[in-house]
Design an enzyme around this catalytic site. Structure first.
Site, mmCIF file in Angstrom:
data_model
loop_
_atom_site.group_PDB
_atom_site.id
_atom_site.type_symbol
_atom_site.label_atom_id
_atom_site.label_comp_id
_atom_site.label_asym_id
_atom_site.label_seq_id
_atom_site.Cartn_x
_atom_site.Cartn_y
_atom_site.Cartn_z
ATOM 1 N N HIS A 67 0.792 -1.384 0.085
ATOM 2 C CA HIS A 67 -0.026 0.046 0.002
ATOM 3 C C HIS A 67 0.768 1.352 -0.043
ATOM 4 O O HIS A 67 1.152 1.775 1.096
ATOM 5 C CB HIS A 67 -0.967 -0.064 1.060
ATOM 6 C CG HIS A 67 -1.929 1.042 1.028
ATOM 7 N ND1 HIS A 67 -3.367 1.062 1.701
ATOM 8 C CD2 HIS A 67 -2.016 2.228 0.434
ATOM 9 C CE1 HIS A 67 -4.092 1.867 1.364
ATOM 10 N NE2 HIS A 67 -3.297 2.787 0.671
ATOM 11 N N LEU A 70 2.902 6.226 -4.567
ATOM 12 C CA LEU A 70 4.250 6.813 -4.922
ATOM 13 C C LEU A 70 4.401 8.251 -5.612
ATOM 14 O O LEU A 70 5.482 8.754 -5.917
ATOM 15 C CB LEU A 70 5.037 5.887 -5.907
ATOM 16 C CG LEU A 70 5.577 4.565 -5.264
ATOM 17 C CD1 LEU A 70 6.375 3.715 -6.060
ATOM 18 C CD2 LEU A 70 6.377 4.825 -3.967
ATOM 19 N N ARG A 71 3.090 8.665 -6.179
ATOM 20 C CA ARG A 71 2.666 10.270 -6.367
ATOM 21 C C ARG A 71 3.161 10.400 -7.878
ATOM 22 O O ARG A 71 3.112 11.507 -8.500
ATOM 23 C CB ARG A 71 3.538 11.166 -5.625
ATOM 24 C CG ARG A 71 3.310 10.953 -4.136
ATOM 25 C CD ARG A 71 1.833 11.227 -3.818
ATOM 26 N NE ARG A 71 1.389 11.321 -2.541
ATOM 27 C CZ ARG A 71 0.355 11.006 -1.850
ATOM 28 N NH1 ARG A 71 -0.712 10.646 -2.742
ATOM 29 N NH2 ARG A 71 0.102 11.387 -0.509
ATOM 30 N N ASN A 101 -3.562 6.450 -7.306
ATOM 31 C CA ASN A 101 -4.389 7.811 -7.110
ATOM 32 C C ASN A 101 -3.287 9.082 -7.631
ATOM 33 O O ASN A 101 -2.995 9.745 -6.826
ATOM 34 C CB ASN A 101 -4.927 7.889 -5.734
ATOM 35 C CG ASN A 101 -3.710 7.654 -4.841
ATOM 36 O OD1 ASN A 101 -2.677 7.275 -5.016
ATOM 37 N ND2 ASN A 101 -4.006 8.202 -3.413
ATOM 38 N N ASP A 159 -8.158 3.652 -4.201
ATOM 39 C CA ASP A 159 -7.295 3.841 -2.826
ATOM 40 C C ASP A 159 -7.399 5.611 -2.813
ATOM 41 O O ASP A 159 -6.968 6.082 -3.601
ATOM 42 C CB ASP A 159 -6.141 3.657 -2.515
ATOM 43 C CG ASP A 159 -5.877 4.022 -1.080
ATOM 44 O OD1 ASP A 159 -6.567 4.062 -0.294
ATOM 45 O OD2 ASP A 159 -4.672 4.283 -1.122
ATOM 46 N N HIS A 186 -10.559 0.955 -0.168
ATOM 47 C CA HIS A 186 -10.327 2.134 1.122
ATOM 48 C C HIS A 186 -11.866 2.369 1.440
ATOM 49 O O HIS A 186 -12.650 2.787 0.810
ATOM 50 C CB HIS A 186 -10.001 3.510 0.407
ATOM 51 C CG HIS A 186 -9.965 4.566 1.062
ATOM 52 N ND1 HIS A 186 -8.909 5.396 1.783
ATOM 53 C CD2 HIS A 186 -10.872 5.325 1.714
ATOM 54 C CE1 HIS A 186 -9.096 6.392 2.428
ATOM 55 N NE2 HIS A 186 -10.452 6.395 2.430
ATOM 56 N N ASN A 310 -6.143 9.510 6.958
ATOM 57 C CA ASN A 310 -7.354 8.740 6.449
ATOM 58 C C ASN A 310 -7.305 7.370 5.874
ATOM 59 O O ASN A 310 -6.456 7.076 5.136
ATOM 60 C CB ASN A 310 -7.950 9.556 5.270
ATOM 61 C CG ASN A 310 -9.259 9.267 4.946
ATOM 62 O OD1 ASN A 310 -9.884 8.374 5.719
ATOM 63 N ND2 ASN A 310 -9.796 9.479 3.753
ATOM 64 N N ASP A 337 0.648 2.424 3.793
ATOM 65 C CA ASP A 337 0.021 3.584 3.402
ATOM 66 C C ASP A 337 0.869 5.011 3.415
ATOM 67 O O ASP A 337 0.368 6.033 3.746
ATOM 68 C CB ASP A 337 -1.285 4.061 4.331
ATOM 69 C CG ASP A 337 -2.245 4.951 3.665
ATOM 70 O OD1 ASP A 337 -2.071 5.191 2.266
ATOM 71 O OD2 ASP A 337 -3.287 5.428 4.281
ATOM 72 N N HIS A 341 3.509 14.100 1.538
ATOM 73 C CA HIS A 341 3.170 15.339 1.359
ATOM 74 C C HIS A 341 4.398 16.602 1.343
ATOM 75 O O HIS A 341 4.938 16.189 2.502
ATOM 76 C CB HIS A 341 1.825 15.771 2.111
ATOM 77 C CG HIS A 341 0.574 15.227 1.820
ATOM 78 N ND1 HIS A 341 -0.094 15.207 0.531
ATOM 79 C CD2 HIS A 341 -0.231 13.963 2.450
ATOM 80 C CE1 HIS A 341 -1.055 14.506 0.797
ATOM 81 N NE2 HIS A 341 -0.953 13.645 1.649
HETATM 82 ZN ZN ZN Z 1 -6.503 4.918 1.546
#
Ligand code: ZN
Length: 470
Positions: A67, A70-71, A101, A159, A186, A310, A337, A341
């Protein structure tokens, strides 16, 4: 990645939960594959094989974190495949599963190919790709699940978001089942959670923050159990945080429903009292955490946004239920997770900060502290949650075990080493960890991917010596 290679890892305590192996032994990797384990390994090593002395250390199959946002593409100020996988290696991970995501979302074969190609070129460790359930993770129209599978995804998930339409989720499960893909969810009911930012309970009322109630997760866990039962598809509930979710899972699994779950270290270490500041935490819920003496306790202010995630941190009873679920096997897998940021994004009022924390480099130590050093799980039982169990869910038979012919991925760690984590030292791009300054117990010493050393930390005192002879 400069792979594959051959290496002899000698004298470590080899723990391979998939094969029930736990003994001091030598392990030989030849041409990137597991070749021999035990007394014959050293004799079989060809001349000029690389050697790694692992005396006093644990040697286990390369850890898998299933999970990890990696952006990349799209948010490379927060993290990239190169920096994220470097941080993963530092934390002891040989394989990661990146979340879809990104921007654009991983909802088509082209983006999957782009990530796989970049990961092969720039990644330090193995990167597996999870595709989206719905187009653009918008929860409205199914993504092309068949072509995602063909492009190489090993699971699908939205997710960060949760498919709210149950009929659409049912169809997603039916398609995923046709392609033998697990669906990772999620679990968040939007109508119950609305704009909640922390666990709904005493502390959300006391601090004046909007609550994210446990039932907002439990309701979707229950939905997933019913749909897994209806369709026969494999559903995996991500980052469980609430006691009720564990109870639902335990009951469903006892009936053979194909449902599984993961937990994250922050949910089984911290509670919502952290948001009232460090004094409140350490004098209350923090007391049963393995920690240094009072004068060395890490400090933080109230409303610290590095504790905003979250699903949110919940009550001490929820934390105890997650630990119990991990101990009795209801929760088979641990994931980070890892959610990077930028500082400027987190340095705002609590309501406006994004959810999520980085997790690779603290994950193994926190798991050892809360589950192994506290005598709730054996070392082998804990390692299974990072190796055999995720490999089984993701259908990766060559990962997570030391069977002959499996991939030569290895993690070497010192379970008892105490060290202080400093988020500023991370090779990752982001610093948003609530654990910076914490004294942790247990540390990765080396990661080997297909026979090649991709990370070799500082030797632990005199017991470990890393010598690489070409
Ligand atoms: Zn999530």
């Amino acid at each position: 990645m400069n792979l594959p290679k051959s290496i002899l890892i000698s004298g470590g305590r080899v723990i391979d939960p998939a094969n029930g192996f736990d003994a001091v032994a030598d392990l030989l990797i030849l041409d990137g594959k597991i070749s021999a384990l035990g007394p014959t390994a050293a004799a079989k090593a060809p001349p000029r094989t690389d050697r790694f002395a692992a005396g006093g250390l644990v040697v286990c199959p390369g850890l898998i974190d299933l999970h990890t946002p990696l952006r990349e593409p799209g948010q490379s100020a927060k993290e990239t495949i190169a920096t994220g996988t470097a941080a993963a290696a530092r934390g002891g991970f040989a394989s990661v599963v990146c979340m879809p995501n990104t921007s654009p979302a991983i909802d088509n074969a082209g983006t999957v190919a782009l990530i796989r190609e970049r990961a092969e070129r720039e990644g330090t460790v193995n990167v597996f790709v999870a595709g989206a359930i719905t187009k653009n993770i918008a929860g409205e129209e199914l993504a092309p699940i068949g072509s995602l599978k063909q492009a190489g995804v090993i699971a699908i998930t939205d997710d960060g978001h949760c498919v709210q339409n149950h009929e659409l989720m049912r169809r997603a499960l039916e398609y995923a089942n046709m392609f033998d893909l697990p669906v990772m969810d999620h679990c968040q009911d939007y109508s119950l959670v609305t704009d909640g930012v922390m666990h709904e309970g005493y502390w959300s009322a006391a601090l004046g923050l909007r609550g994210w109630p446990s039932c907002g997760e439990e309701l979707i866990v229950a939905r997933n159990i019913l749909l897994a039962q209806l369709t026969g598809a494999r559903v995996h509930c991500q980052h469980l945080s609430a006691a009720g979710s564990v109870q639902l899972l335990r009951e469903a699994r006892s009936r053979g429903v194909p449902i599984s779950a993961e937990a994250c270290p922050h949910h089984f270490t911290l509670t919502d009292t952290v948001l009232a500041g460090s004094d409140t935490f350490w004098s209350g819920d923090g007391q049963n955490i393995l920690s240094p003496p009072r004068e060395e306790w890490p400090r933080w202010p109230s409303y610290d946004t590095n504790f905003k995630m979250n699903p949110p941190l919940r009550s001490a009873a929820d934390r105890a239920a997650i630990i119990e679920g991990l101990a009795d096997g209801t929760i088979e897998i641990i994931g980070s997770d890892h959610a990077p940021h930028c500082n400027y994004e987190k340095e705002v009022e609590f309501d406006y900060a994004p959810f999520g924390i980085v997790g690779f480099e603290t994950e193994l130590a926190l798991s050892l502290m809360q589950l192994y050093h506290s005598s709730r799980l054996s070392l082998s039982g804990l390692i299974a949650k990072f190796t055999a169990a995720p490999a089984r869910l993701l259908r990766l038979p060559l990962k997570g075990n030391f069977s002959p012919g499996s991939d030569g991925d290895v993690t070497v760690f010192a379970p008892d080493e105490e060290w202080v984590f400093d988020a500023a030292d991370s090779p990752g791009k982001s610093r948003n960890s609530p654990f910076s300054g914490w004294t942790l117990k247990g540390r990765a010493k080396a990661v080997i991917v297909r026979g090649g050393i991709v990370f070799a930390g500082e030797p632990a005192g005199q017991v470990a010596a890393c010598s690489v002879a070409q």
